[in-house]
Design a protein around this motif. Structure first.
Motif, PDB file in Angstrom:
ATOM      1  N   GLY A 210      31.687 -16.502  41.419  1.00  0.00           N
ATOM      2  CA  GLY A 210      30.992 -17.505  42.461  1.00  0.00           C
ATOM      3  C   GLY A 210      30.657 -18.820  41.919  1.00  0.00           C
ATOM      4  N   TYR A 211      30.515 -19.843  42.590  1.00  0.00           N
ATOM      5  CA  TYR A 211      30.188 -21.094  42.136  1.00  0.00           C
ATOM      6  C   TYR A 211      28.536 -21.040  41.386  1.00  0.00           C
ATOM      7  N   LEU A 212      28.614 -21.714  40.226  1.00  0.00           N
ATOM      8  CA  LEU A 212      27.403 -21.827  39.862  1.00  0.00           C
ATOM      9  C   LEU A 212      26.453 -22.894  40.810  1.00  0.00           C
ATOM     10  N   PRO A 213      25.540 -22.633  41.001  1.00  0.00           N
ATOM     11  CA  PRO A 213      24.656 -23.410  42.114  1.00  0.00           C
ATOM     12  C   PRO A 213      24.269 -24.876  41.223  1.00  0.00           C
ATOM     13  N   LEU A 214      23.811 -25.635  42.249  1.00  0.00           N
ATOM     14  CA  LEU A 214      23.365 -26.957  41.700  1.00  0.00           C
ATOM     15  C   LEU A 214      21.984 -26.724  40.962  1.00  0.00           C
ATOM     16  N   ASP A 215      21.694 -27.628  39.918  1.00  0.00           N
ATOM     17  CA  ASP A 215      20.775 -27.225  39.131  1.00  0.00           C
ATOM     18  C   ASP A 215      19.441 -27.844  39.641  1.00  0.00           C
ATOM     19  N   VAL A 216      18.940 -27.282  40.791  1.00  0.00           N
ATOM     20  CA  VAL A 216      17.749 -27.693  41.305  1.00  0.00           C
ATOM     21  C   VAL A 216      16.852 -26.178  41.054  1.00  0.00           C
ATOM     22  N   PHE A 217      15.619 -26.340  41.105  1.00  0.00           N
ATOM     23  CA  PHE A 217      14.664 -25.214  40.743  1.00  0.00           C
ATOM     24  C   PHE A 217      15.129 -24.101  41.613  1.00  0.00           C
ATOM     25  N   PHE A 218      14.980 -24.143  42.925  1.00  0.00           N
ATOM     26  CA  PHE A 218      14.851 -22.938  43.715  1.00  0.00           C
ATOM     27  C   PHE A 218      16.206 -22.189  43.796  1.00  0.00           C
ATOM     28  N   ALA A 219      17.308 -22.938  43.688  1.00  0.00           N
ATOM     29  CA  ALA A 219      18.685 -22.622  43.744  1.00  0.00           C
ATOM     30  C   ALA A 219      19.193 -21.785  42.407  1.00  0.00           C
ATOM     31  N   SER A 220      18.698 -22.221  41.110  1.00  0.00           N
ATOM     32  CA  SER A 220      18.830 -21.379  39.946  1.00  0.00           C
ATOM     33  C   SER A 220      18.070 -20.142  39.990  1.00  0.00           C
ATOM     34  N   LYS A 221      16.784 -20.380  40.645  1.00  0.00           N
ATOM     35  CA  LYS A 221      15.722 -19.260  40.627  1.00  0.00           C
ATOM     36  C   LYS A 221      16.444 -18.278  41.614  1.00  0.00           C
ATOM     37  N   LEU A 222      16.931 -18.487  42.792  1.00  0.00           N
ATOM     38  CA  LEU A 222      17.907 -17.408  43.397  1.00  0.00           C
ATOM     39  C   LEU A 222      18.892 -16.804  42.743  1.00  0.00           C
ATOM     40  N   PHE A 223      19.552 -17.613  42.335  1.00  0.00           N
ATOM     41  CA  PHE A 223      20.818 -17.298  41.202  1.00  0.00           C
ATOM     42  C   PHE A 223      20.532 -16.047  40.396  1.00  0.00           C
ATOM     43  N   LEU A 224      19.428 -16.468  39.658  1.00  0.00           N
ATOM     44  CA  LEU A 224      19.077 -15.412  38.436  1.00  0.00           C
ATOM     45  C   LEU A 224      18.344 -14.237  38.991  1.00  0.00           C
ATOM     46  N   HIS A 225      17.529 -14.390  39.997  1.00  0.00           N
ATOM     47  CA  HIS A 225      17.155 -13.188  40.920  1.00  0.00           C
ATOM     48  C   HIS A 225      18.282 -12.350  41.435  1.00  0.00           C
ATOM     49  N   ARG A 226      19.264 -12.860  41.896  1.00  0.00           N
ATOM     50  CA  ARG A 226      20.487 -12.299  42.478  1.00  0.00           C
ATOM     51  C   ARG A 226      21.155 -11.551  41.403  1.00  0.00           C
ATOM     52  N   LEU A 227      21.501 -12.062  40.212  1.00  0.00           N
ATOM     53  CA  LEU A 227      22.192 -11.217  39.298  1.00  0.00           C
ATOM     54  C   LEU A 227      21.516 -10.793  38.130  1.00  0.00           C
ATOM     55  N   LYS A 228      20.326 -11.294  37.805  1.00  0.00           N
ATOM     56  CA  LYS A 228      19.530 -10.539  36.787  1.00  0.00           C
ATOM     57  C   LYS A 228      20.302 -10.121  35.493  1.00  0.00           C
ATOM     58  N   PRO A 229      21.037 -11.279  34.697  1.00  0.00           N
ATOM     59  CA  PRO A 229      21.859 -11.090  33.726  1.00  0.00           C
ATOM     60  C   PRO A 229      20.930 -10.791  32.498  1.00  0.00           C
ATOM     61  N   LYS A 230      21.807 -10.155  31.524  1.00  0.00           N
ATOM     62  CA  LYS A 230      21.406  -9.825  30.196  1.00  0.00           C
ATOM     63  C   LYS A 230      21.863 -11.121  29.337  1.00  0.00           C
ATOM     64  N   MET A 231      22.583 -11.959  29.599  1.00  0.00           N
ATOM     65  CA  MET A 231      23.071 -12.954  28.744  1.00  0.00           C
ATOM     66  C   MET A 231      23.994 -13.957  29.578  1.00  0.00           C
ATOM     67  N   MET A 232      23.717 -15.420  29.444  1.00  0.00           N
ATOM     68  CA  MET A 232      24.434 -16.469  29.984  1.00  0.00           C
ATOM     69  C   MET A 232      25.064 -17.177  28.956  1.00  0.00           C
ATOM     70  N   ILE A 233      26.242 -17.484  29.194  1.00  0.00           N
ATOM     71  CA  ILE A 233      27.099 -18.230  28.192  1.00  0.00           C
ATOM     72  C   ILE A 233      27.855 -19.221  28.801  1.00  0.00           C
ATOM     73  N   PHE A 234      27.495 -20.417  28.242  1.00  0.00           N
ATOM     74  CA  PHE A 234      27.930 -21.786  28.559  1.00  0.00           C
ATOM     75  C   PHE A 234      28.991 -22.289  27.701  1.00  0.00           C
TER      76      PHE A 234
END
Length: 433
Positions: free
Chosen positions: A105-129
């Motif tokens: 999927g697309y990485l969301p725009l780096d606004v607070f509510f969008a990234s919060k929804l993103f993390l809530h949806r996927l609940k990752p163990k690790m994020m790699i940039f």
């Protein structure tokens, strides 16, 4: 903390303009209008949770991460691996390389509510940039949610370091949130330290971009393109390919081409624009100069045409295998160049312009091994650049031995520097324990 709060407020204010920029971009590339909900963190179901997210901004990053992601899939077959991009071309590349082996999927725009929804949806163990991808809000939220953070192939040029130092209240806390930063060279590591990275949480793993290889898809594309180039090959036409071109590169290539064909009339020029929205403009530019043109999108065989426009996606690497000489676009202005390792994998002689700042260490290694020709002209005047480029190209076309030596040397540089993917996987395993 104050800088982050200010950043969040600023992005909220700028959000309508960010969306407008996407809409404007979509005029030439309609794919930017698709899946807009993902830009706000609303990922479609069913996306599995509890896995690893790897962010690769666009096509180049996806290709560079290919070996790493494949090893990640082998190492963690029980975990969902999600690959995010920010551009439609990057998205297409993910689907092409990995299909349903990964979630995408697309990485969301780096606004607070969008990234919060993103993390809530996927609940990752690790994020790699990767490289210079620093998203202060998302990174902060990952750390607050105990999501492991890893930066791979870290790249920070002297120019970027100077710019980031102006934003140290925001950027320094951001990079200190990473559990580890793997840099692609010692110079980049030192730049991150100057920006405030923790010495115990940073190391040099080498450059992932050396870990390239051929696969069945690329080999199939090679065959497909070979069929279209069959008449040119049968007539032994020399082929000059200019890769990942930006505005201005095509005009330079065409000016140089006009000079060279005075002596080498059968030379075929292959142009591969970096961005698909420019395909039609590049075609018009070629025709305006009175040159005959074949377009890959029309799937027609290249006979006596002077220019072949590769107005397609994901075929650059396969096309490199058919060229005699390759020039990297983006290296003649302030773009910083593009990855010269794909032509090196095919043992091709490579010519680049004076600005390869995005690939400084790779370029230096190739130069030290006499595996690349870099032009000296720093002027942005097309006439001056085309004069040097045309002379260099003509000399190389007439020296088959030098072509072979350059290509073989470039290939050896690739082989010698491979292994960064494995070292990055080892760090993932360490952090996941």
């Amino acid at each position: 903390m104050f800088a982050l709060l200010l950043y969040r407020l600023l992005l909220l204010i700028l959000l309508p303009f960010l969306l407008l920029a996407l809409v404007i971009r979509s005029k030439n590339n309609p794919a930017y209008r698709a899946r807009l909900t993902e830009r706000f963190g609303l990922f479609p179901k069913p996306f599995k949770q509890g896995g690893i997210i790897v962010h690769a901004a666009s096509v180049g990053e996806v290709i560079a991460l290919k070996s790493f992601i494949e090893q990640l899939l082998d190492t963690y077959p029980e975990l969902p691996i999600t690959v995010t991009t920010f551009t439609p071309t990057g998205s297409a590349q993910v689907n092409k390389l990995f299909g349903n082996k990964v979630q995408h999927g697309y990485l969301p725009l780096d606004v607070f509510f969008a990234s919060k929804l993103f993390l809530h949806r996927l609940k990752p163990k690790m994020m790699i940039f990767m490289e210079t991808e620093l998203w202060p809000n998302l990174i902060s939220q990952c750390a607050d949610n105990k999501v492991k953070l890893l930066l791979v192939n870290g790249r920070l040029s002297a120019k970027s370091l100077k710019s980031y130092k102006k934003l140290t209240p925001l950027i320094t806390p951001c990079i200190q949130r990473f559990d580890h930063i793997l840099c692609q060279s010692q110079e980049n590591l030192e730049h991150y330290l100057q920006l405030g990275a923790k010495p115990q949480s940073i190391s040099n793993s080498g450059n992932l971009k050396f870990d390239i290889s051929l696969n069945n898809d690329i080999q199939a594309k090679q065959t497909e393109l070979a069929n279209l180039l069959k008449p040119a090959k049968q007539n032994q036409r020399p082929i000059w390919l200019i890769a990942s071109t930006h505005e201005g590169d095509e005009a330079l290539a065409l000016a140089s081409y006009q000079k060279v064909i005075a002596e080498q009339a059968d030379l075929l020029l292959v142009i591969v624009p970096r961005h698909p929205e420019r395909f039609d403009a590049v075609a018009k530019l070629c025709l305006a100069q009175g040159l005959s043109l074949a377009r890959r999108s029309e799937n027609s065989v290249v006979n006596n045409e002077q220019v072949w426009l590769l107005d397609s996606l994901g075929e650059l690497m396969a096309a490199c295998s058919h060229a005699d000489i390759i020039t990297m676009g983006g290296s003649f202005s302030q773009i910083g160049g593009h990855n010269p390792l794909e032509p090196a994998l095919f043992k091709k002689p490579i010519i680049v312009g004076s600005d390869m700042s995005n690939f400084k260490e790779i370029t230096q290694q190739l130069l030290e091994s006499s595996a690349l020709i870099q032009l000296n002209t720093e002027s942005h005047q097309t006439s001056e650049q085309s004069e040097e480029l045309s002379k260099t190209l003509s000399a190389l076309l007439n020296d088959k031995h030098k072509q072979t030596v350059l290509g073989e040397s470039a290939y050896q540089v690739v082989l010698t520097n491979q292994g960064a993917s494995q070292r990055s996987i080892e760090k993932v395993q360490e952090l996941m324990q």
